[in-house]
Design a protein around this motif. Structure first.
Motif, PDB file in Angstrom:
ATOM      1  N   GLY A  65      53.624 -34.517  33.310  1.00 40.02           N
ATOM      2  CA  GLY A  65      52.337 -33.894  33.029  1.00 40.02           C
ATOM      3  C   GLY A  65      52.174 -32.509  33.598  1.00 40.02           C
ATOM      4  O   GLY A  65      51.070 -31.948  33.576  1.00 40.02           O
ATOM      5  N   VAL A  66      53.269 -31.913  34.082  1.00 39.86           N
ATOM      6  CA  VAL A  66      53.186 -30.594  34.713  1.00 39.86           C
ATOM      7  C   VAL A  66      52.790 -29.531  33.697  1.00 39.86           C
ATOM      8  O   VAL A  66      51.894 -28.707  33.946  1.00 39.86           O
ATOM      9  N   GLY A  67      53.457 -29.515  32.544  1.00 39.46           N
ATOM     10  CA  GLY A  67      53.149 -28.508  31.532  1.00 39.46           C
ATOM     11  C   GLY A  67      51.723 -28.602  31.042  1.00 39.46           C
ATOM     12  O   GLY A  67      51.049 -27.580  30.853  1.00 39.46           O
ATOM     13  N   ARG A  68      51.228 -29.828  30.854  1.00 35.72           N
ATOM     14  CA  ARG A  68      49.848 -29.998  30.392  1.00 35.72           C
ATOM     15  C   ARG A  68      48.853 -29.517  31.443  1.00 35.72           C
ATOM     16  O   ARG A  68      47.874 -28.832  31.130  1.00 35.72           O
ATOM     17  N   ALA A  69      49.099 -29.866  32.703  1.00 35.20           N
ATOM     18  CA  ALA A  69      48.195 -29.426  33.769  1.00 35.20           C
ATOM     19  C   ALA A  69      48.181 -27.902  33.871  1.00 35.20           C
ATOM     20  O   ALA A  69      47.124 -27.285  34.064  1.00 35.20           O
ATOM     21  N   LEU A  70      49.352 -27.288  33.741  1.00 37.53           N
ATOM     22  CA  LEU A  70      49.440 -25.828  33.800  1.00 37.53           C
ATOM     23  C   LEU A  70      48.672 -25.207  32.645  1.00 37.53           C
ATOM     24  O   LEU A  70      47.889 -24.257  32.835  1.00 37.53           O
ATOM     25  N   MET A  71      48.857 -25.724  31.430  1.00 35.39           N
ATOM     26  CA  MET A  71      48.173 -25.167  30.270  1.00 35.39           C
ATOM     27  C   MET A  71      46.666 -25.368  30.346  1.00 35.39           C
ATOM     28  O   MET A  71      45.891 -24.486  29.934  1.00 35.39           O
ATOM     29  N   HIS A  72      46.210 -26.487  30.855  1.00 37.16           N
ATOM     30  CA  HIS A  72      44.761 -26.692  31.014  1.00 37.16           C
ATOM     31  C   HIS A  72      44.180 -25.620  31.929  1.00 37.16           C
ATOM     32  O   HIS A  72      43.106 -25.063  31.649  1.00 37.16           O
ATOM     33  N   ALA A  73      44.868 -25.325  33.026  1.00 37.37           N
ATOM     34  CA  ALA A  73      44.369 -24.307  33.953  1.00 37.37           C
ATOM     35  C   ALA A  73      44.364 -22.932  33.300  1.00 37.37           C
ATOM     36  O   ALA A  73      43.410 -22.149  33.473  1.00 37.37           O
ATOM     37  N   VAL A  74      45.405 -22.611  32.542  1.00 35.63           N
ATOM     38  CA  VAL A  74      45.479 -21.308  31.883  1.00 35.63           C
ATOM     39  C   VAL A  74      44.400 -21.185  30.819  1.00 35.63           C
ATOM     40  O   VAL A  74      43.731 -20.140  30.696  1.00 35.63           O
ATOM     41  N   LEU A  75      44.184 -22.234  30.041  1.00 36.23           N
ATOM     42  CA  LEU A  75      43.147 -22.187  28.999  1.00 36.23           C
ATOM     43  C   LEU A  75      41.753 -22.060  29.616  1.00 36.23           C
ATOM     44  O   LEU A  75      40.865 -21.415  29.050  1.00 36.23           O
ATOM     45  N   GLU A  76      41.557 -22.675  30.768  1.00 35.94           N
ATOM     46  CA  GLU A  76      40.290 -22.504  31.471  1.00 35.94           C
ATOM     47  C   GLU A  76      40.114 -21.047  31.890  1.00 35.94           C
ATOM     48  O   GLU A  76      39.025 -20.471  31.747  1.00 35.94           O
ATOM     49  N   ARG A  77      41.189 -20.434  32.378  1.00 35.10           N
ATOM     50  CA  ARG A  77      41.133 -19.019  32.769  1.00 35.10           C
ATOM     51  C   ARG A  77      40.838 -18.124  31.570  1.00 35.10           C
ATOM     52  O   ARG A  77      40.138 -17.116  31.697  1.00 35.10           O
ATOM     53  N   LEU A  78      41.347 -18.488  30.392  1.00 34.78           N
ATOM     54  CA  LEU A  78      41.209 -17.665  29.193  1.00 34.78           C
ATOM     55  C   LEU A  78      40.066 -18.111  28.299  1.00 34.78           C
ATOM     56  O   LEU A  78      39.998 -17.706  27.134  1.00 34.78           O
ATOM     57  N   SER A  79      39.167 -18.929  28.827  1.00 27.49           N
ATOM     58  CA  SER A  79      38.053 -19.421  28.004  1.00 27.49           C
ATOM     59  C   SER A  79      37.249 -18.239  27.463  1.00 27.49           C
ATOM     60  O   SER A  79      37.011 -17.252  28.158  1.00 27.49           O
ATOM     61  N   GLY A  80      36.867 -18.347  26.194  1.00 28.49           N
ATOM     62  CA  GLY A  80      36.149 -17.263  25.542  1.00 28.49           C
ATOM     63  C   GLY A  80      37.043 -16.338  24.756  1.00 28.49           C
ATOM     64  O   GLY A  80      36.554 -15.458  24.038  1.00 28.49           O
ATOM     65  N   LEU A  81      38.359 -16.505  24.874  1.00 25.63           N
ATOM     66  CA  LEU A  81      39.323 -15.694  24.141  1.00 25.63           C
ATOM     67  C   LEU A  81      40.190 -16.589  23.253  1.00 25.63           C
ATOM     68  O   LEU A  81      40.504 -17.716  23.644  1.00 25.63           O
ATOM     69  N   PRO A  82      40.614 -16.087  22.100  1.00 25.72           N
ATOM     70  CA  PRO A  82      41.712 -16.767  21.412  1.00 25.72           C
ATOM     71  C   PRO A  82      42.954 -16.686  22.299  1.00 25.72           C
ATOM     72  O   PRO A  82      43.118 -15.740  23.064  1.00 25.72           O
ATOM     73  N   VAL A  83      43.820 -17.694  22.174  1.00 27.02           N
ATOM     74  CA  VAL A  83      45.040 -17.741  22.981  1.00 27.02           C
ATOM     75  C   VAL A  83      46.224 -17.916  22.047  1.00 27.02           C
ATOM     76  O   VAL A  83      46.200 -18.776  21.163  1.00 27.02           O
ATOM     77  N   THR A  84      47.258 -17.117  22.241  1.00 26.71           N
ATOM     78  CA  THR A  84      48.421 -17.169  21.368  1.00 26.71           C
ATOM     79  C   THR A  84      49.692 -17.410  22.169  1.00 26.71           C
ATOM     80  O   THR A  84      49.767 -17.098  23.366  1.00 26.71           O
ATOM     81  N   LEU A  85      50.682 -17.984  21.509  1.00 30.00           N
ATOM     82  CA  LEU A  85      51.993 -18.207  22.106  1.00 30.00           C
ATOM     83  C   LEU A  85      53.004 -18.456  21.002  1.00 30.00           C
ATOM     84  O   LEU A  85      52.637 -18.731  19.858  1.00 30.00           O
TER      85      LEU A  85
END
Length: 246
Positions: free
Chosen positions: A201-221
């Motif tokens: 679950g490391v990748g999911r936990a990391l992505m949840h934190a990043v998406l929280e940081r980027l809330s309000g923006l579209p996110v691309t990868l």
């Protein structure tokens, strides 16, 4: 601006930031951005649109041919070029985007283990740890054996458009990623989990934190095969299949 152009502009910002921090030659033309890197880093070229003109194509061809060690990647999100005649081989990778979403709206279930912690790597020591994790875990084979400061020089900590994140598990570095902020979109790059921490679950936990940081923006990868199911579950959609020539 279309989702594809948002993603493409963010990728251009990434390679511009890396070239400037690493002291690489940066080639900027209307049709592409090119980075002539070190022997270990190679040359990177990103197409900026679907219709490069003759001058752009000639300059791109010369940049590829001038790389005598063969370390070249041409990233084409538009299907604009055919690099087969120059000896390059294509592979396809999905470019994905997640629409603007409020805080706490990441799809799936965030791991609740108190053993994992995500921090922003905003000091030289933390940045070096992120760099080590990405170099060995992604891996960045061209930069192995790893030399600290070669992939992510310390000067990147001074940039407002670049952020790094580190996740630990039981107090041990387990994963990391890099984020590019260009005002209109957030781009996530080199999402990495070290082999000994995978399927926890490391990748999911990391992505949840990043998406929280980027809330309000579209996110691309751009997704690797192994990571796409996670990004699907987090609400990312495929907007194109980019061709990477190497």
């Amino acid at each position: 601006m279309s989702p594809l152009l948002l993603a493409n502009r963010n990728a251009a910002a990434l390679w511009t930031a890396l070239a400037q921090a690493r002291g690489n030659e940066l080639v900027q033309r209307p049709g592409f951005v090119g980075v002539r890197g070190s022997e270990r880093g190679g040359t990177r070229i990103l197409l900026l649109g679907p219709d490069p003109d003759e001058g752009d194509l000639a300059a791109l061809t010369e940049l590829v041919r001038s790389r005598r060690d063969g370390k070249v990647v041409v990233e084409d999100q538009f299907g604009a070029v055919d690099m087969g005649d120059l000896g390059l081989t294509p592979r396809r990778l999905p470019v994905m985007i997640r629409d603007t979403a409020p805080p706490g709206s990441a799809g799936g279930t965030s791991p609740s283990s108190s053993a994992m912690e995500v921090v922003r790597a905003d000091s030289p020591d933390l940045l070096e740890t992120v760099e080590r994790v990405v170099a060995h875990g992604f891996p960045l084979s061209g930069f192995l054996p790893w030399h600290p400061g070669e992939v992510f020089p310390r000067t990147m900590l001074e940039r407002r458009d670049v952020e790094f994140f580190l996740i630990t598990r039981d107090g041990v570095p387990a994963g990391a990623c890099m984020v590019i902020l260009d005002g209109a979109v957030g781009g996530v790059y080199w999402v990495t989990t070290l082999p000994e921490h995978r399927s926890r679950g490391v990748g999911r936990a990391l992505m949840h934190a990043v998406l929280e940081r980027l809330s309000g923006l579209p996110v691309t990868l751009t997704a690797a095969t192994a990571g796409k199911p996670l990004y699907d579950s987090l609400g990312f959609d495929v907007i194109t299949q980019a061709t990477w020539w190497s």
